[in-house]
Motif scaffolding. Structure first.
Motif, PDB file in Angstrom:
ATOM      1  N   GLU A  46       0.867  -1.172   0.000  1.00 30.15           N
ATOM      2  CA  GLU A  46       0.000   0.000   0.000  1.00 30.15           C
ATOM      3  C   GLU A  46       0.908   1.227   0.000  1.00 30.15           C
ATOM      4  O   GLU A  46       1.932   1.238   0.688  1.00 30.15           O
ATOM      5  N   ILE A  47       0.511   2.220  -0.775  1.00 33.41           N
ATOM      6  CA  ILE A  47       1.359   3.402  -0.883  1.00 33.41           C
ATOM      7  C   ILE A  47       0.511   4.644  -1.119  1.00 33.41           C
ATOM      8  O   ILE A  47      -0.514   4.588  -1.806  1.00 33.41           O
ATOM      9  N   THR A  48       0.960   5.733  -0.532  1.00 34.55           N
ATOM     10  CA  THR A  48       0.411   7.064  -0.801  1.00 34.55           C
ATOM     11  C   THR A  48       1.599   7.920  -1.213  1.00 34.55           C
ATOM     12  O   THR A  48       2.519   8.128  -0.420  1.00 34.55           O
ATOM     13  N   PHE A  49       1.586   8.394  -2.436  1.00 38.11           N
ATOM     14  CA  PHE A  49       2.692   9.192  -2.945  1.00 38.11           C
ATOM     15  C   PHE A  49       2.569  10.643  -2.492  1.00 38.11           C
ATOM     16  O   PHE A  49       1.483  11.229  -2.547  1.00 38.11           O
ATOM     17  N   SER A  50       3.693  11.221  -2.096  1.00 40.17           N
ATOM     18  CA  SER A  50       3.716  12.640  -1.735  1.00 40.17           C
ATOM     19  C   SER A  50       3.914  13.479  -3.000  1.00 40.17           C
ATOM     20  O   SER A  50       4.207  12.957  -4.084  1.00 40.17           O
ATOM     21  N   ASP A  51       3.788  14.779  -2.854  1.00 35.98           N
ATOM     22  CA  ASP A  51       3.989  15.694  -3.980  1.00 35.98           C
ATOM     23  C   ASP A  51       5.411  15.629  -4.528  1.00 35.98           C
ATOM     24  O   ASP A  51       5.656  16.067  -5.654  1.00 35.98           O
ATOM     25  N   GLU A  52       6.343  15.100  -3.752  1.00 38.38           N
ATOM     26  CA  GLU A  52       7.726  14.970  -4.231  1.00 38.38           C
ATOM     27  C   GLU A  52       7.842  14.023  -5.419  1.00 38.38           C
ATOM     28  O   GLU A  52       8.835  14.049  -6.134  1.00 38.38           O
ATOM     29  N   TYR A  53       6.830  13.185  -5.641  1.00 35.00           N
ATOM     30  CA  TYR A  53       6.852  12.217  -6.744  1.00 35.00           C
ATOM     31  C   TYR A  53       5.905  12.624  -7.876  1.00 35.00           C
ATOM     32  O   TYR A  53       5.548  11.808  -8.719  1.00 35.00           O
ATOM     33  N   ALA A  54       5.505  13.883  -7.911  1.00 33.32           N
ATOM     34  CA  ALA A  54       4.560  14.363  -8.913  1.00 33.32           C
ATOM     35  C   ALA A  54       5.254  14.747 -10.214  1.00 33.32           C
ATOM     36  O   ALA A  54       6.437  15.098 -10.238  1.00 33.32           O
ATOM     37  N   SER A  55       4.489  14.683 -11.288  1.00 28.15           N
ATOM     38  CA  SER A  55       4.896  15.276 -12.561  1.00 28.15           C
ATOM     39  C   SER A  55       4.061  16.555 -12.689  1.00 28.15           C
ATOM     40  O   SER A  55       4.505  17.620 -12.316  1.00 28.15           O
ATOM     41  N   TYR A  56       2.826  16.426 -13.136  1.00 24.48           N
ATOM     42  CA  TYR A  56       1.906  17.553 -13.109  1.00 24.48           C
ATOM     43  C   TYR A  56       1.406  17.721 -11.675  1.00 24.48           C
ATOM     44  O   TYR A  56       1.438  16.772 -10.890  1.00 24.48           O
ATOM     45  N   PRO A  57       0.943  18.905 -11.322  1.00 18.71           N
ATOM     46  CA  PRO A  57       0.470  19.100  -9.948  1.00 18.71           C
ATOM     47  C   PRO A  57      -0.585  18.054  -9.566  1.00 18.71           C
ATOM     48  O   PRO A  57      -1.576  17.857 -10.273  1.00 18.71           O
ATOM     49  N   VAL A  60       0.992  11.658  -9.897  1.00 20.49           N
ATOM     50  CA  VAL A  60       2.243  10.920  -9.710  1.00 20.49           C
ATOM     51  C   VAL A  60       2.914  10.709 -11.069  1.00 20.49           C
ATOM     52  O   VAL A  60       2.265  10.348 -12.053  1.00 20.49           O
ATOM     53  N   HIS A  61       4.215  10.925 -11.124  1.00 17.40           N
ATOM     54  CA  HIS A  61       4.993  10.749 -12.343  1.00 17.40           C
ATOM     55  C   HIS A  61       4.930   9.289 -12.798  1.00 17.40           C
ATOM     56  O   HIS A  61       5.069   8.368 -11.990  1.00 17.40           O
ATOM     57  N   GLY A  62       4.718   9.070 -14.086  1.00 14.67           N
ATOM     58  CA  GLY A  62       4.622   7.714 -14.627  1.00 14.67           C
ATOM     59  C   GLY A  62       5.868   6.882 -14.401  1.00 14.67           C
ATOM     60  O   GLY A  62       5.785   5.656 -14.217  1.00 14.67           O
ATOM     61  N   GLY A  63       7.025   7.498 -14.396  1.00 15.17           N
ATOM     62  CA  GLY A  63       8.262   6.762 -14.131  1.00 15.17           C
ATOM     63  C   GLY A  63       8.310   6.231 -12.714  1.00 15.17           C
ATOM     64  O   GLY A  63       8.803   5.125 -12.461  1.00 15.17           O
ATOM     65  N   ILE A  64       7.784   6.990 -11.782  1.00 12.56           N
ATOM     66  CA  ILE A  64       7.725   6.538 -10.384  1.00 12.56           C
ATOM     67  C   ILE A  64       6.750   5.376 -10.253  1.00 12.56           C
ATOM     68  O   ILE A  64       6.992   4.414  -9.523  1.00 12.56           O
ATOM     69  N   VAL A  65       5.624   5.463 -10.961  1.00 15.12           N
ATOM     70  CA  VAL A  65       4.659   4.355 -10.955  1.00 15.12           C
ATOM     71  C   VAL A  65       5.317   3.104 -11.534  1.00 15.12           C
ATOM     72  O   VAL A  65       5.129   1.992 -11.019  1.00 15.12           O
ATOM     73  N   SER A  66       6.119   3.262 -12.563  1.00 22.56           N
ATOM     74  CA  SER A  66       6.841   2.125 -13.145  1.00 22.56           C
ATOM     75  C   SER A  66       7.820   1.522 -12.144  1.00 22.56           C
ATOM     76  O   SER A  66       7.990   0.305 -12.090  1.00 22.56           O
ATOM     77  N   VAL A  67       8.465   2.360 -11.347  1.00 21.91           N
ATOM     78  CA  VAL A  67       9.339   1.858 -10.282  1.00 21.91           C
ATOM     79  C   VAL A  67       8.532   0.991  -9.319  1.00 21.91           C
ATOM     80  O   VAL A  67       8.965  -0.091  -8.921  1.00 21.91           O
ATOM     81  N   LEU A  68       7.363   1.467  -8.931  1.00 22.48           N
ATOM     82  CA  LEU A  68       6.512   0.726  -7.999  1.00 22.48           C
ATOM     83  C   LEU A  68       6.225  -0.686  -8.504  1.00 22.48           C
ATOM     84  O   LEU A  68       6.455  -1.666  -7.795  1.00 22.48           O
ATOM     85  N   VAL A  69       5.723  -0.813  -9.724  1.00 22.46           N
ATOM     86  CA  VAL A  69       5.347  -2.140 -10.229  1.00 22.46           C
ATOM     87  C   VAL A  69       6.573  -3.006 -10.499  1.00 22.46           C
ATOM     88  O   VAL A  69       6.563  -4.211 -10.234  1.00 22.46           O
TER      89      VAL A  69
END
Length: 170
Positions: A46-57, A60-69
């Protein structure tokens, strides 16, 4: 699918050089994922991403989501097969953007193996079950030569971790 209360203890968590962006609690900018087994033997977090991992306001940035999976699938393979592996393909379908500040659940399963690779899949859903991401990947076992050349594991470090390398997949 439910998870068990106790988090999975990753066997390499105490390795001195371990700084994985996805799962190391010692990586100050990483995700520090805490994973649990699912009832059917998969791996979930389970994860809740902070604004530090955002692309657009707020997104969440797609690259970070790719890291997750990728992290979830790779760790499942390492835990279930006793080997470390590099992802050689990673296909991710983004159905809906992930929002910062919103909790999500990601679940991975091994889907097959053959021709030198292990196949896995992972999904990311909101807590109400709405699908956001579907991903699949193929992983190739890491050889001792790759551990030395790509990861810089030599001498005592390589010897201590040798059991994770040189696995053959049919």
């Amino acid at each position: 699918m439910t998870t068990e209360a106790a988090p999975v203890r990753l066997p390499w968590i105490d390795e001195p050089r371990f700084q994985c962006f996805g799962c190391s609690p010692r990586n100050r900018i990483g995700l520090a994922l805490e994973m649990h087994r699912t009832d059917d033997g998969g791996l979930a977090t389970e994860i809740t991403f902070s604004d530090e991992y955002a692309s657009y306001p707020g997104v969440v940035h797609g690259g970070i989501v790719s890291v997750l999976v990728d992290e979830l699938m790779g760790d499942l393979i390492a835990l279930d097969r006793g080997m470390l592996a590099f992802s050689v393909t990673l296909r991710t379908k983004f159905l809906r953007p992930l929002r910062t500040g919103v909790p999500y659940r990601a679940v991975a399963a091994i889907t097959g193996e053959g021709n030198g690779v292990v196949h896995a899949a992972a999904d990311v859903v909101s807590l109400d079950g709405t699908p956001h991401v579907m991903s699949s990947s193929a992983y190739q076992p890491i050889s001792s030569d790759q551990a030395e050349g790509h990861m810089g594991l030599v001498g005592a470090d390589r010897d201590r971790l040798a059991h994770y390398f040189d696995h053959a997949i049919g």
